[in-house]
Enzyme design. Structure first.
Site, PDB file in Angstrom:
ATOM      1  N   ASN A  84      22.588  11.255  91.911  1.00  0.00           N
ATOM      2  CA  ASN A  84      21.862  11.080  93.185  1.00  0.00           C
ATOM      3  C   ASN A  84      20.269  11.641  93.233  1.00  0.00           C
ATOM      4  O   ASN A  84      19.877  12.146  92.407  1.00  0.00           O
ATOM      5  CB  ASN A  84      22.495  11.458  94.529  1.00  0.00           C
ATOM      6  CG  ASN A  84      22.518  10.544  95.752  1.00  0.00           C
ATOM      7  OD1 ASN A  84      21.483   9.888  95.838  1.00  0.00           O
ATOM      8  ND2 ASN A  84      23.543   9.961  96.314  1.00  0.00           N
ATOM      9  N   HIS A 114      16.101  33.688  82.504  1.00  0.00           N
ATOM     10  CA  HIS A 114      15.339  34.864  82.030  1.00  0.00           C
ATOM     11  C   HIS A 114      16.071  36.240  82.178  1.00  0.00           C
ATOM     12  O   HIS A 114      17.047  36.210  82.683  1.00  0.00           O
ATOM     13  CB  HIS A 114      14.203  34.736  83.235  1.00  0.00           C
ATOM     14  CG  HIS A 114      13.292  33.630  82.955  1.00  0.00           C
ATOM     15  ND1 HIS A 114      12.546  33.322  82.083  1.00  0.00           N
ATOM     16  CD2 HIS A 114      13.219  32.550  83.762  1.00  0.00           C
ATOM     17  CE1 HIS A 114      12.038  32.193  82.315  1.00  0.00           C
ATOM     18  NE2 HIS A 114      12.414  31.753  83.416  1.00  0.00           N
ATOM     19  N   ARG A 183      41.562  25.727  95.741  1.00  0.00           N
ATOM     20  CA  ARG A 183      43.020  25.155  95.464  1.00  0.00           C
ATOM     21  C   ARG A 183      43.071  24.085  94.587  1.00  0.00           C
ATOM     22  O   ARG A 183      42.010  23.513  94.119  1.00  0.00           O
ATOM     23  CB  ARG A 183      43.469  24.530  97.035  1.00  0.00           C
ATOM     24  CG  ARG A 183      42.622  23.314  97.467  1.00  0.00           C
ATOM     25  CD  ARG A 183      43.089  22.887  98.634  1.00  0.00           C
ATOM     26  NE  ARG A 183      42.174  21.760  99.319  1.00  0.00           N
ATOM     27  CZ  ARG A 183      42.320  20.559  98.853  1.00  0.00           C
ATOM     28  NH1 ARG A 183      43.445  20.095  97.911  1.00  0.00           N
ATOM     29  NH2 ARG A 183      41.524  19.533  99.502  1.00  0.00           N
TER      30      ARG A 183
END
Length: 200
Positions: A84, A114, A183
């Site tokens: 998207n 870095h 879960r």
């Protein structure tokens, strides 16, 4: 000098970012400018540009502008993928995106990093990189960040706004900063819509 072979390596690496070859990004920069300036109805043109940009590009790869990446040749889609708006992929190492993947708007896949120690980062110019793997059937919600070295297991859902710093196993809902498993995904997660798709 950091070479294309180093960048394409499936292993992580340390490098001096002052020794980057800027020409490695030129093709991607030009193609991204062209892609991000297409009209909404130019879907075939977008698909053609992605075929030139990515190292491996499924015909079922769909990306909404604006899209940014470093090299392009280090991104590989392996089936249907919908990415998207406003996604960024820092593909200083390979990024593999499995089939049937959804990536929400504003998400960043960052292979690049870095050092923590200031002089190594600033004076010595050390940079780091590790690959990212997204397995099949994954949904990454909006505004997530996935860091280098991470694998997201098949069928997993990453909740919006998550910061994924470590591997996430298959078949779970995970969310948070840092992202953690909440879960497993179960049959209770089915919506089971009726034929007329009733409003909520």
């Amino acid at each position: 000098m950091i070479t294309k072979e180093m960048i394409e390596n499936e292993k992580g690496y340390y490098a001096n970012h002052f020794a980057m070859d800027p020409s490695l990004k030129t093709n991607a920069q030009n193609l991204l400018w062209e892609f991000n300036n297409t009209r909404p109805d130019e879907s075939e043109k977008r698909a053609s540009i992605l075929q030139k940009l990515f190292g491996t590009c499924s015909d079922m790869t769909f990306i909404e502008p604006n899209f940014k990446c470093d090299y392009g040749f280090n991104i590989h889609t392996h089936g249907f993928a919908f990415i998207n708006y406003n996604c960024v992929m820092l593909d200083t190492s390979p990024i593999n995106i499995g089939e049937n993947t959804f990536i929400g708007p504003g998400t960043c896949l960052s292979c690049a990093g870095h050092p923590i120690y200031p002089s190594e980062r600033i004076v010595e110019g050390i940079s780091t990189s590790k690959p990212i793997t997204i397995e099949n059937d994954v949904w990454i919600g909006a505004n997530c960040t996935v860091f280098g070295g991470v694998t997201i297991g098949a069928g997993t859902v990453i909740g919006g706004g998550s910061v994924v710093t470590k591997d996430i196993p298959a078949g779970v809902v995970a969310a948070g900063n840092p992202c953690r498993v909440l879960r497993p995904i179960t049959e209770d997660d089915r919506i089971n819509l009726t034929e007329d798709f009733r409003a909520l």
